[in-house]
Write an enzyme that holds these catalytic residues in place. Structure first.
Site, PDB file in Angstrom:
ATOM      1  CE  LYS A  55      -4.139   1.977   0.710  1.00 55.73           C
ATOM      2  NZ  LYS A  55      -3.826   3.366   0.427  1.00 55.73           N
ATOM      3  CB  SER A  56       0.444   4.645  -1.383  1.00 59.04           C
ATOM      4  OG  SER A  56       0.493   4.328  -2.751  1.00 59.04           O
ATOM      5  CG  ASN A  82     -10.362   4.273  -4.259  1.00 61.12           C
ATOM      6  OD1 ASN A  82      -9.613   4.715  -3.397  1.00 61.12           O
ATOM      7  ND2 ASN A  82     -10.023   4.233  -5.549  1.00 61.12           N
ATOM      8  CG  ASN A 138       0.749   7.480  -5.300  1.00 57.53           C
ATOM      9  OD1 ASN A 138       0.468   8.122  -6.311  1.00 57.53           O
ATOM     10  ND2 ASN A 138      -0.166   6.865  -4.576  1.00 57.53           N
ATOM     11  CB  CYS A 141      -2.786   9.688  -3.715  1.00 56.46           C
ATOM     12  SG  CYS A 141      -4.217   9.257  -2.706  1.00 56.46           S
ATOM     13  CE  LYS A 177      -0.844   3.577  -9.841  1.00 59.14           C
ATOM     14  NZ  LYS A 177      -1.230   2.903  -8.596  1.00 59.14           N
ATOM     15  CB  SER A 207      -8.357   5.965  -9.585  1.00 55.23           C
ATOM     16  OG  SER A 207      -7.985   6.801  -8.516  1.00 55.23           O
ATOM     17  N   GLY A 234     -11.734   0.488 -12.633  1.00 56.63           N
ATOM     18  CA  GLY A 234     -12.476  -0.534 -13.351  1.00 56.63           C
ATOM     19  C   GLY A 234     -12.311  -0.416 -14.859  1.00 56.63           C
ATOM     20  N   GLY A 263      -8.187  -0.883 -15.590  1.00 55.21           N
ATOM     21  CA  GLY A 263      -9.175  -1.623 -16.354  1.00 55.21           C
ATOM     22  C   GLY A 263      -8.821  -3.062 -16.646  1.00 55.21           C
ATOM     23  N   GLY A 284      -6.024  -3.818 -10.077  1.00 55.24           N
ATOM     24  CA  GLY A 284      -6.532  -3.092  -8.924  1.00 55.24           C
ATOM     25  C   GLY A 284      -7.959  -3.484  -8.567  1.00 55.24           C
TER      26      GLY A 284
END
Length: 324
Positions: A55-56, A82, A138, A141, A177, A207, A234, A263, A284
């Site tokens: 996890k970040s 999320n 990252n 975020c 990221k 995302s 997704g 995706g 993810g």
């Protein structure tokens, strides 16, 4: 496409190479997906995930944003939202886990880092030297209240990377990221910055920030943080992810690997990411929904695709997307 079709999946290899290491399977978890707790990290180790990615993490442990902060529904099976808000156990926990996980599962362990300030990032990166195979910094975020995505500020990104690569002790490979980009000029500008540094890889994409999903029956947003705004994931994000993989692969130094993320639900999705130029692919939303068994299923699907097409290894089709 190759004309010689292999007879069985055993002759087909999903091996890739990242940070100078051969990795048995080019598919693993995205940071944030079932990789926060000790149990979740061990589950990844026991699974067929090619890498264990944490996890970040921040300087100190964080509870993250209030619940509910994740949503997926049978009404919209190809879309998630999320706003976890970097809930994690702090960098010391993930650094300590590295020795145990690497020894027990014999696969690379990468720590995702997402400090809440430049100073935090620098301190965490210094402290994690030698405690993992690589660090994924990252820059993207979208769910920390009051904190912008640094990856959209080109000057701030340049400044951060200047400081990171000025750390005297820096010897652990570093990746980034990335947030999703949409304008070709932005691909040019960010690639120019990244190419200035000995960066090992980039991951495309995080995302889509600040989306809104509404429950029309209840007439309210489906998550609580940020008045319902959160990161969209997704299948719906796959075209953007593929574009980012493709555009960065064309612009970056060949020594910098591009990892696809966004995706990925099936073997076909992995195939497309690699065809666009990805060295490896992260999962993810599908991991959250299906659990770690998704890795075995997706691998089998990808191998069957490769068998039908006559490909024995990923290099046979990586980056070979054809133009119309």
């Amino acid at each position: 496409m190759s004309q010689t079709k292999p007879n069985d999946e055993q002759s087909i290899s999903l091996v890739t190479e990242l940070i100078g290491l051969p990795i048995e399977n080019a598919i693993w978890n995205a940071a944030g997906a079932l990789c926060t707790t000790e149990k979740e990290l061990h589950n990844l180790g026991q699974s067929q995930s090619g890498v264990i990615l944490s996890k970040s993490c921040t300087l100190d442990p964080r509870e993250g944003n209030p619940l509910p902060r994740y949503w997926c529904s049978e009404r919209a099976p190809f879309m998630t939202i999320n706003s976890t808000g970097l809930a994690n156990q702090g960098y010391k926990f993930y650094g300590k886990m590295g020795y145990q996980l690497s020894a027990e599962y014999d696969k690379p362990y990468i720590i995702s880092v997402s400090g809440l300030s430049i100073e935090d990032n620098l301190n965490i990166i210094k402290e994690l030297q030698g405690k993992c195979h690589a660090i994924e910094l990252n820059l993207s975020c979208p769910n920390v209240i009051g904190k912008p995505q640094i990856g959209y500020d080109f000057d701030a990104t340049q400044d951060l990377l200047n400081q990171v690569f000025s750390i005297p002790e820096l010897n652990t490979p570093l990746g980034l990221k990335m947030p999703p980009y949409f304008d070709l000029t932005h691909f040019d500008q960010m690639a120019d910055i990244i190419n200035q540094f000995p960066i090992s890889f980039i991951t495309c994409i995080n995302s889509l920030g600040n989306g809104l999903i509404i429950d029309p029956i209840e007439e309210k947003a489906v998550i609580k943080p940020k008045n319902g705004l959160g990161g969209i994931g997704g299948s719906i994000v796959k075209p953007i992810a593929l574009s980012n993989v493709y555009n960065f692969r064309k612009r970056l130094n060949s020594k910098i690997d591009v990892i696809g993320c966004g995706g990925v639900r099936t073997g076909w999705d992995v195939f497309e990411h690699i065809l666009a130029g990805a060295t490896a692919v992260q999962v993810g939303s599908q991991l959250v929904e299906e659990g770690t068994s998704c890795f075995e299923r997706i691998q089998k699907e990808l191998k069957e695709i490769m068998r039908i097409k006559g490909y024995l290894k990923l290099e046979d089709f990586r980056g070979k997307l054809q133009s119309m």
